[in-house]
Design a protein around this motif. Structure first.
Motif, PDB file in Angstrom:
ATOM      1  N   PHE A 128       0.862  -1.174   0.000  1.00  0.00           N
ATOM      2  CA  PHE A 128       0.000   0.000   0.000  1.00  0.00           C
ATOM      3  C   PHE A 128       0.904   1.230   0.000  1.00  0.00           C
ATOM      4  O   PHE A 128       1.632   1.482   0.962  1.00  0.00           O
ATOM      5  N   ASP A 129       0.859   1.972  -1.088  1.00  0.00           N
ATOM      6  CA  ASP A 129       1.817   3.046  -1.322  1.00  0.00           C
ATOM      7  C   ASP A 129       1.183   4.393  -0.968  1.00  0.00           C
ATOM      8  O   ASP A 129       0.277   4.875  -1.647  1.00  0.00           O
ATOM      9  N   ASN A 130       1.679   4.992   0.124  1.00  0.00           N
ATOM     10  CA  ASN A 130       1.199   6.334   0.494  1.00  0.00           C
ATOM     11  C   ASN A 130       2.295   7.379   0.352  1.00  0.00           C
ATOM     12  O   ASN A 130       2.248   8.442   0.968  1.00  0.00           O
ATOM     13  N   GLY A 131       3.300   7.057  -0.445  1.00  0.00           N
ATOM     14  CA  GLY A 131       4.301   8.054  -0.792  1.00  0.00           C
ATOM     15  C   GLY A 131       5.323   8.351   0.277  1.00  0.00           C
ATOM     16  O   GLY A 131       5.877   9.450   0.309  1.00  0.00           O
ATOM     17  N   GLY A 132       5.602   7.396   1.154  1.00  0.00           N
ATOM     18  CA  GLY A 132       6.633   7.630   2.161  1.00  0.00           C
ATOM     19  C   GLY A 132       6.260   7.055   3.508  1.00  0.00           C
ATOM     20  O   GLY A 132       5.591   6.021   3.603  1.00  0.00           O
ATOM     21  N   TYR A 133       6.662   7.731   4.562  1.00  0.00           N
ATOM     22  CA  TYR A 133       6.397   7.283   5.932  1.00  0.00           C
ATOM     23  C   TYR A 133       5.122   7.971   6.417  1.00  0.00           C
ATOM     24  O   TYR A 133       5.154   9.003   7.097  1.00  0.00           O
ATOM     25  N   MET A 192       3.695  14.307  12.540  1.00  0.00           N
ATOM     26  CA  MET A 192       4.270  15.649  12.423  1.00  0.00           C
ATOM     27  C   MET A 192       3.181  16.696  12.214  1.00  0.00           C
ATOM     28  O   MET A 192       3.186  17.760  12.845  1.00  0.00           O
ATOM     29  N   VAL A 193       2.239  16.384  11.328  1.00  0.00           N
ATOM     30  CA  VAL A 193       1.157  17.326  11.058  1.00  0.00           C
ATOM     31  C   VAL A 193       0.324  17.559  12.308  1.00  0.00           C
ATOM     32  O   VAL A 193      -0.054  18.697  12.625  1.00  0.00           O
ATOM     33  N   SER A 194       0.026  16.486  13.056  1.00  0.00           N
ATOM     34  CA  SER A 194      -0.802  16.627  14.254  1.00  0.00           C
ATOM     35  C   SER A 194      -0.109  17.459  15.327  1.00  0.00           C
ATOM     36  O   SER A 194      -0.761  18.077  16.168  1.00  0.00           O
ATOM     37  N   ASP A 239       3.903  20.483  13.141  1.00  0.00           N
ATOM     38  CA  ASP A 239       5.229  20.582  12.536  1.00  0.00           C
ATOM     39  C   ASP A 239       5.117  20.524  11.017  1.00  0.00           C
ATOM     40  O   ASP A 239       4.162  19.969  10.460  1.00  0.00           O
ATOM     41  N   HIS A 240       6.112  21.064  10.362  1.00  0.00           N
ATOM     42  CA  HIS A 240       6.201  20.908   8.913  1.00  0.00           C
ATOM     43  C   HIS A 240       6.743  19.512   8.622  1.00  0.00           C
ATOM     44  O   HIS A 240       7.793  19.130   9.165  1.00  0.00           O
ATOM     45  N   PRO A 241       6.065  18.703   7.812  1.00  0.00           N
ATOM     46  CA  PRO A 241       6.564  17.344   7.524  1.00  0.00           C
ATOM     47  C   PRO A 241       7.968  17.390   6.928  1.00  0.00           C
ATOM     48  O   PRO A 241       8.219  18.087   5.938  1.00  0.00           O
ATOM     49  N   THR A 242       8.866  16.661   7.561  1.00  0.00           N
ATOM     50  CA  THR A 242      10.272  16.661   7.156  1.00  0.00           C
ATOM     51  C   THR A 242      10.764  15.231   6.987  1.00  0.00           C
ATOM     52  O   THR A 242      10.569  14.397   7.870  1.00  0.00           O
ATOM     53  N   ALA A 243      11.377  14.933   5.854  1.00  0.00           N
ATOM     54  CA  ALA A 243      12.030  13.651   5.581  1.00  0.00           C
ATOM     55  C   ALA A 243      11.060  12.474   5.592  1.00  0.00           C
ATOM     56  O   ALA A 243      11.453  11.349   5.876  1.00  0.00           O
TER      57      ALA A 243
END
Length: 558
Positions: A470-475, A482-484, A487-491
């Motif tokens: 299931f591909d959601n484009g990363g972690y 981070m969003v909750s 924070d700005h999503p990083t890495a």
């Protein structure tokens, strides 16, 4: 003139490598996972003579996960062979996962020579102490000091696996002992273990508490797997809802009217636990990794049945501790409860169904995109299929609570320690443990890339192995956290990878499933196709990979 007869009392000479393999074979080991290296060749030399098949994953961590899943499916300890230094540290994450999930995993490795000086000399793969490193992760790390001690160490490991809560063991054989021919001593095997039986007075107290309970609840963990039939009979006798941990998934069929499945993380279920008058916990830690937050304050009586005495005091201490084997303990409770009045079955089932619906409503909107795909997977697989899982949103938010499993099936998840990259190598170990059973790996695009090289292992073994990604484009989980936090999503956003093409590059197969119907069709085909088939399910629109331009020869630096 003929030679004199051999003296039967003369000691048997063997190298440490042969003594190790002989001891493994004496304990019924027929398969090992690992990678040969300069320092462990004397072990590999003897595997074929003792009829131990060797499977070679592409990374030691993969070997550990494969051996872990082999143990969970076969019911026999998994064995992994590493060489010294970095190879042993590569498998350390798998050892930590096996410790967390109570898996009998035996890791054997060479070590520095017996007389190797404490001062570093620069010997290949030298490190200060392999045993100290593994002692902080495994239950036992045993460095032998003679060839004869090797058989003792192996027998000790199998005794530990059989006599209590199974956990990983590491055995280190110094390099000079591996090749030295010394008296090996007699073949030693672990004695058969008698199941531990809980104290009769504690059993009587637990039976009385359950007999008088108006609102009992049963929680089952991985330690209750050997008592599946008994736990179901007890639940039906008491009219008690059954909740499981991730490791206990499927001990009671998740379609049973009393089953709440894996839902210790549900607010509705946690409230029910807090309000019940008796909570019977069998073979479970009641850990934060299953609850996703601390256990609520219990107002009722907590009865804990476990083979591990430490669990009587982990988290909330047991009001009534039942220290013993799960099957014998639950059987004893059933024998002590012949006079329990039969519950009003329809009323109980309706109440459990209402609680199940309340649980589902909590996350229905978040889980909705996954549910049709999980239903498609379930519609294709037979009841005895094995699913391996990763620390991925599609698993802990999706398949674990929403993909029903029955006792004849298995769901293998890296609980507690929470490693990434478990699903693919674990699926290889599960498939080699029971080739006739369908096995499917479930992963995310981030976690898969921790062990994606094991596609080559599945290709080499020609395993018909669907790998659903299931591909959601990363972690995705870390992105959401981070969003909750504001924070700005990083890495956390990974450049897109054409994973089906990567599978084909390894010699396997790869397709994209843009709908549940496409996933079902791809699964059916993959289960009957030699070699792995990687099936990508896009959860968010993913742009096509940008081709990297190849410079002309005249543009290359000289």
């Amino acid at each position: 003139m003929s030679d004199p007869p051999a003296d039967p009392t003369a000691p048997t000479l063997a190298t440490g490598g042969e003594a190790l393999v002989r001891a493994l074979a004496a304990h019924g080991v027929t398969r090992a996972f690992g990678i040969p290296g300069t320092h462990n060749l004397e072990i590999y030399r003897h595997l074929a003579a003792y009829r131990i098949e060797h499977l070679n994953p592409r990374h030691e961590q993969g070997a550990g996960y494969a051996a872990d899943a082999y143990a969970r499916v076969s019911g026999r300890p998994g064995v992994a062979i590493t060489t010294t230094g970095p190879a042993l540290l590569n498998i350390a994450a798998a050892v930590g996962q096996a410790y967390s999930d109570s898996v009998p995993l035996l890791v054997v490795s060479p070590g520095m020579p017996l007389r190797h000086p404490r001062q570093s000399t620069g010997l290949l793969h030298e490190m200060r102490s392999q045993t100290e490193a593994l002692r902080g992760i495994a239950a036992v790390s045993h460095r032998v000091s003679s060839v004869e001690e090797i058989g003792v160490a192996v027998a000790r490991a199998f005794t530990l696996f059989r006599s209590g809560r199974p956990r990983p063991v590491h055995i280190e054989v110094p390099l000079d002992l591996l090749t030295a021919a010394e008296p090996a001593g007699p073949v030693r095997t672990a004695p058969p273990a008698s199941p531990a039986t809980a104290d009769p007075d504690a059993l009587a107290a637990a039976a009385e508490a359950l007999r008088s309970a108006a609102r009992p609840v049963i929680v089952l963990g991985g330690g209750a797997r050997g008592a599946a039939a008994e736990c179901l009979r007890l639940a039906e006798k008491l009219g008690a809802p059954v909740v499981t941990s991730a490791n206990g998934k499927g001990i009671v069929a998740e379609t049973h009217p009393l089953s709440l499945g894996v839902s210790l993380h549900s607010g509705a279920v946690r409230r029910r636990l807090a309000e019940c008058d008796v909570l019977l916990a069998v073979g479970t830690e009641l850990a934060e990794s299953d609850l996703w937050e601390p256990l609520p304050v219990l107002t009722g009586t907590l009865v804990r049945a476990d083979i591990d005495p430490a669990q009587m005091y982990a988290g909330p201490p047991a009001d009534i501790p039942l220290l013993g084997d799960a099957r014998h303990t639950v059987r004893a409770l059933l024998d002590a409860l012949p006079s329990v009045p039969a519950p009003a079955t329809d009323t109980v089932h309706r109440a459990v169904a209402a609680l199940r619906e309340e649980r589902n409503a909590e996350t229905r909107s978040e889980d909705a995109p996954l549910l049709p795909y999980l239903a498609a997977i379930r519609s294709v697989l037979p009841a005895d299929a094995v699913l391996t899982s990763d620390s991925a949103q599609c698993c802990y938010y999706g398949a674990i609570p929403h993909l029903p499993v029955a006792p004849e099936g298995r769901y293998l998840h890296p609980t507690g320690f929470g490693t990434l990259g478990y699903a693919l190598p674990a699926a290889i170990g599960a498939k080699t443990a029971d080739p006739a059973r369908p096995v499917v790996a479930l992963s995310g695009d981030g976690g898969l890339q921790f062990s994606v090289q094991e596609l080559a292992t599945a290709v080499q073994l020609r395993l018909p192995l669907p790998v659903v990604v299931f591909d959601n484009g990363g972690y995705g989980e870390i992105r959401d956290e981070m969003v909750s936090r504001g924070d700005h999503p990083t890495a956390v956003d990974l450049p897109p990878v054409d994973l089906p093409a990567l599978a084909r590059a390894y010699g396997g197969h790869g397709v994209r499933a843009d709908s549940p119907e496409a996933l079902a069709g791809a699964l059916r085909h993959a289960l009957n196709t030699p070699g792995p088939t990687l099936i990508t399910v896009p959860l968010t629109p993913t742009p096509a990979p940008v081709p990297v331009p190849v410079p002309a020869p005249e543009e290359l630096p000289r």
